[in-house]
Design an enzyme around this catalytic site. Structure first.
Site, PDB file in Angstrom:
ATOM      1  N   GLU A  17       8.069  -0.308  18.630  1.00  0.00           N
ATOM      2  CA  GLU A  17       7.052  -0.622  17.583  1.00  0.00           C
ATOM      3  C   GLU A  17       5.674  -0.224  18.216  1.00  0.00           C
ATOM      4  OE1 GLU A  17       7.434  -1.042  14.297  1.00  0.00           O
ATOM      5  OE2 GLU A  17       8.449  -2.991  14.696  1.00  0.00           O
TER       6      GLU A  17
ATOM      7  N   GLY B  68       6.288  -6.098   6.223  1.00  0.00           N
ATOM      8  CA  GLY B  68       6.369  -5.307   7.301  1.00  0.00           C
ATOM      9  C   GLY B  68       7.708  -4.211   7.193  1.00  0.00           C
TER      10      GLY B  68
ATOM     11  N   SER C 169       7.624  -1.825   4.768  1.00  0.00           N
ATOM     12  CA  SER C 169       7.092  -0.536   4.357  1.00  0.00           C
ATOM     13  C   SER C 169       7.422  -0.242   2.903  1.00  0.00           C
ATOM     14  CB  SER C 169       7.619   0.568   5.334  1.00  0.00           C
ATOM     15  OG  SER C 169       7.093   0.406   6.633  1.00  0.00           O
ATOM     16  N   SER C 170       7.072  -1.056   2.199  1.00  0.00           N
ATOM     17  CA  SER C 170       6.723  -0.774   0.730  1.00  0.00           C
ATOM     18  C   SER C 170       6.167   0.432   0.304  1.00  0.00           C
ATOM     19  CB  SER C 170       6.556  -2.133  -0.252  1.00  0.00           C
ATOM     20  OG  SER C 170       5.404  -2.427   0.290  1.00  0.00           O
TER      21      SER C 170
ATOM     22  N   ASP D  83       7.811   5.240   9.322  1.00  0.00           N
ATOM     23  CA  ASP D  83       8.056   4.579   8.124  1.00  0.00           C
ATOM     24  C   ASP D  83       8.640   5.513   6.792  1.00  0.00           C
ATOM     25  OD1 ASP D  83       7.393   2.465   9.306  1.00  0.00           O
ATOM     26  OD2 ASP D  83       5.288   2.207   8.213  1.00  0.00           O
TER      27      ASP D  83
END
Length: 375
Positions: free
Chosen positions: A31, A120, A122-123, A168
């Site tokens: 991350e 979190g 990642s739409s 992403d």
């Protein structure tokens, strides 16, 4: 979702739409490493965006966001940027394709999603990937998959105000059922790793605290890392050691030191997890997840009280691994849970979290799934 989207499209624009989909993602570990030239370890999930699209022969886009009940219309030149923030994602994808020489025209579209917003997962990347993939397909542009991911990333940078890395969008485009992907964010080389944790479940607990990545918190941390890399004479923090960092400790701020310490440790943890997975050693995977969480909480300072609380509950319940997932400041924890403690963990987490914060966390079991595709 397919039926909902098709039905709304026919109501607004008539028949003849083609359906496309892209997934959200989880990231098992790695991350805030992507913009540091390091490794990430994501997988696509069985939740995402579905869009119905039909070319309309004009130079205008007519779009309807089904979940929001909002419609936008815009042209394809830079001055046509729409007012609605969700429409900027579609507009940005169109503009980034054009900047790369892609000849596109107008289209009508309706989209909906089942990626939980602000969790979190990642739409936004799922939305960008859906339209990049669809426009490439419908206009026969021949754009390679990495460039589709870069188009989504550039959309975030240039039209949505988030200076994000590539992870992403990469995960959304390249996802493969039953596999996680280790991406080297410096060389862009990647490798699929089979992920079949027999005897364990992967589950997200959504704190339902929403985070907003636009603005300073995310960009400040990126700037910290860039300052330290520059001081080390490197483009990225990738490959730096703790010995090198300690050697310049008196030349940098305490805050920059802590940010870099987290990133350098995280690079090592990603490689440890890959090695552990190849041996089927999920307990080591879990330990590294905990280390990542407390590093993100104490050194990178992107956690929050609610997420620390959920990870603490996971530790108490004997969960193999748990950590904050995503950019931070809210959202989900990702948990690797042995089957024999799963039910007790979920019940305890719900009960204790509700007693403390007045609402239960949402629970999402994760299935690793395929990337962008025409349905």
């Amino acid at each position: 979702m397919k039926e909902k989207v098709t039905s709304k499209f026919e109501e607004l624009y008539g028949p003849g739409a083609v359906l496309f989909a892209s997934p959200g993602r989880i990231n098992l570990i790695g991350e805030h490493t992507d913009y540091n030239g390091g490794f990430v370890f994501p997988g696509a999930v069985d939740r995402g965006i579905v869009a119905a699209i039909r070319l309309n022969g004009t130079d205008r886009v007519r779009a309807h966001a089904l979940d929001l009940g909002q419609t936008a219309e815009f042209g394809l030149s830079e001055a046509d940027k729409p007012a609605q923030s969700w429409a900027c994602y579609l507009f940005g994808v169109c503009r980034e394709i054009q900047k790369r020489g892609g000849k596109i025209g107008g289209f009508d579209t309706v989209f909906a999603g089942d990626v939980p917003l602000g969790a979190g997962m990642s739409s936004s990347a799922a939305l960008e990937s859906t339209y990049a993939y669809a426009l490439d397909d419908l206009f026969s542009l021949g754009i390679d998959k990495f460039e589709l991911a870069r188009i989504g990333q550039a959309t975030e940078h240039n039209y949505c105000g988030v200076n994000c890395g590539i992870m992403d969008q990469f995960a959304s485009v390249f996802g493969k059922k039953g596999c996680l992907m280790r991406l080297d964010c410096r060389s862009m080389e990647f490798e699929y790793f089979p992920f079949d944790p027999e005897g364990y479940k992967l589950v997200l607990l959504d704190s339902r605290v929403k985070h907003e990545l636009v603005g300073s918190p995310y960009n400040d941390r990126r700037a910290s890392c860039e300052r330290v890399a520059k001081m080390l004479g490197q483009e990225f923090l990738r490959g730096a050691t703790m010995e090198q960092l300690d050697a310049i400790k008196d030349k940098i701020s305490e805050e920059d030191y802590k940010r870099a310490r987290y990133v350098i440790g995280e690079e090592r943890r990603v490689l440890d997890v890959c090695a552990a997975l190849e041996k089927g050693d999920y307990e080591t995977v879990g330990k590294r997840m905990y280390e990542t969480h407390w590093g993100m909480s104490r050194d990178y300072e992107v956690s929050c009280e609610e997420l620390d609380f959920l990870v603490g509950v996971a530790e108490e319940c004997g969960v193999a691994g748990s950590r904050i997932m995503g950019g931070g400041f809210g959202g989900c924890t990702i948990n690797l849970v042995r089957d024999d403690v799963y039910d007790r963990f979920i019940a305890t987490a719900k009960e204790k979290f509700a007693a403390r914060y007045g609402h239960e966390p949402a629970v999402y079991e994760v299935v690793i799934s395929d990337g962008s595709r025409r349905l």
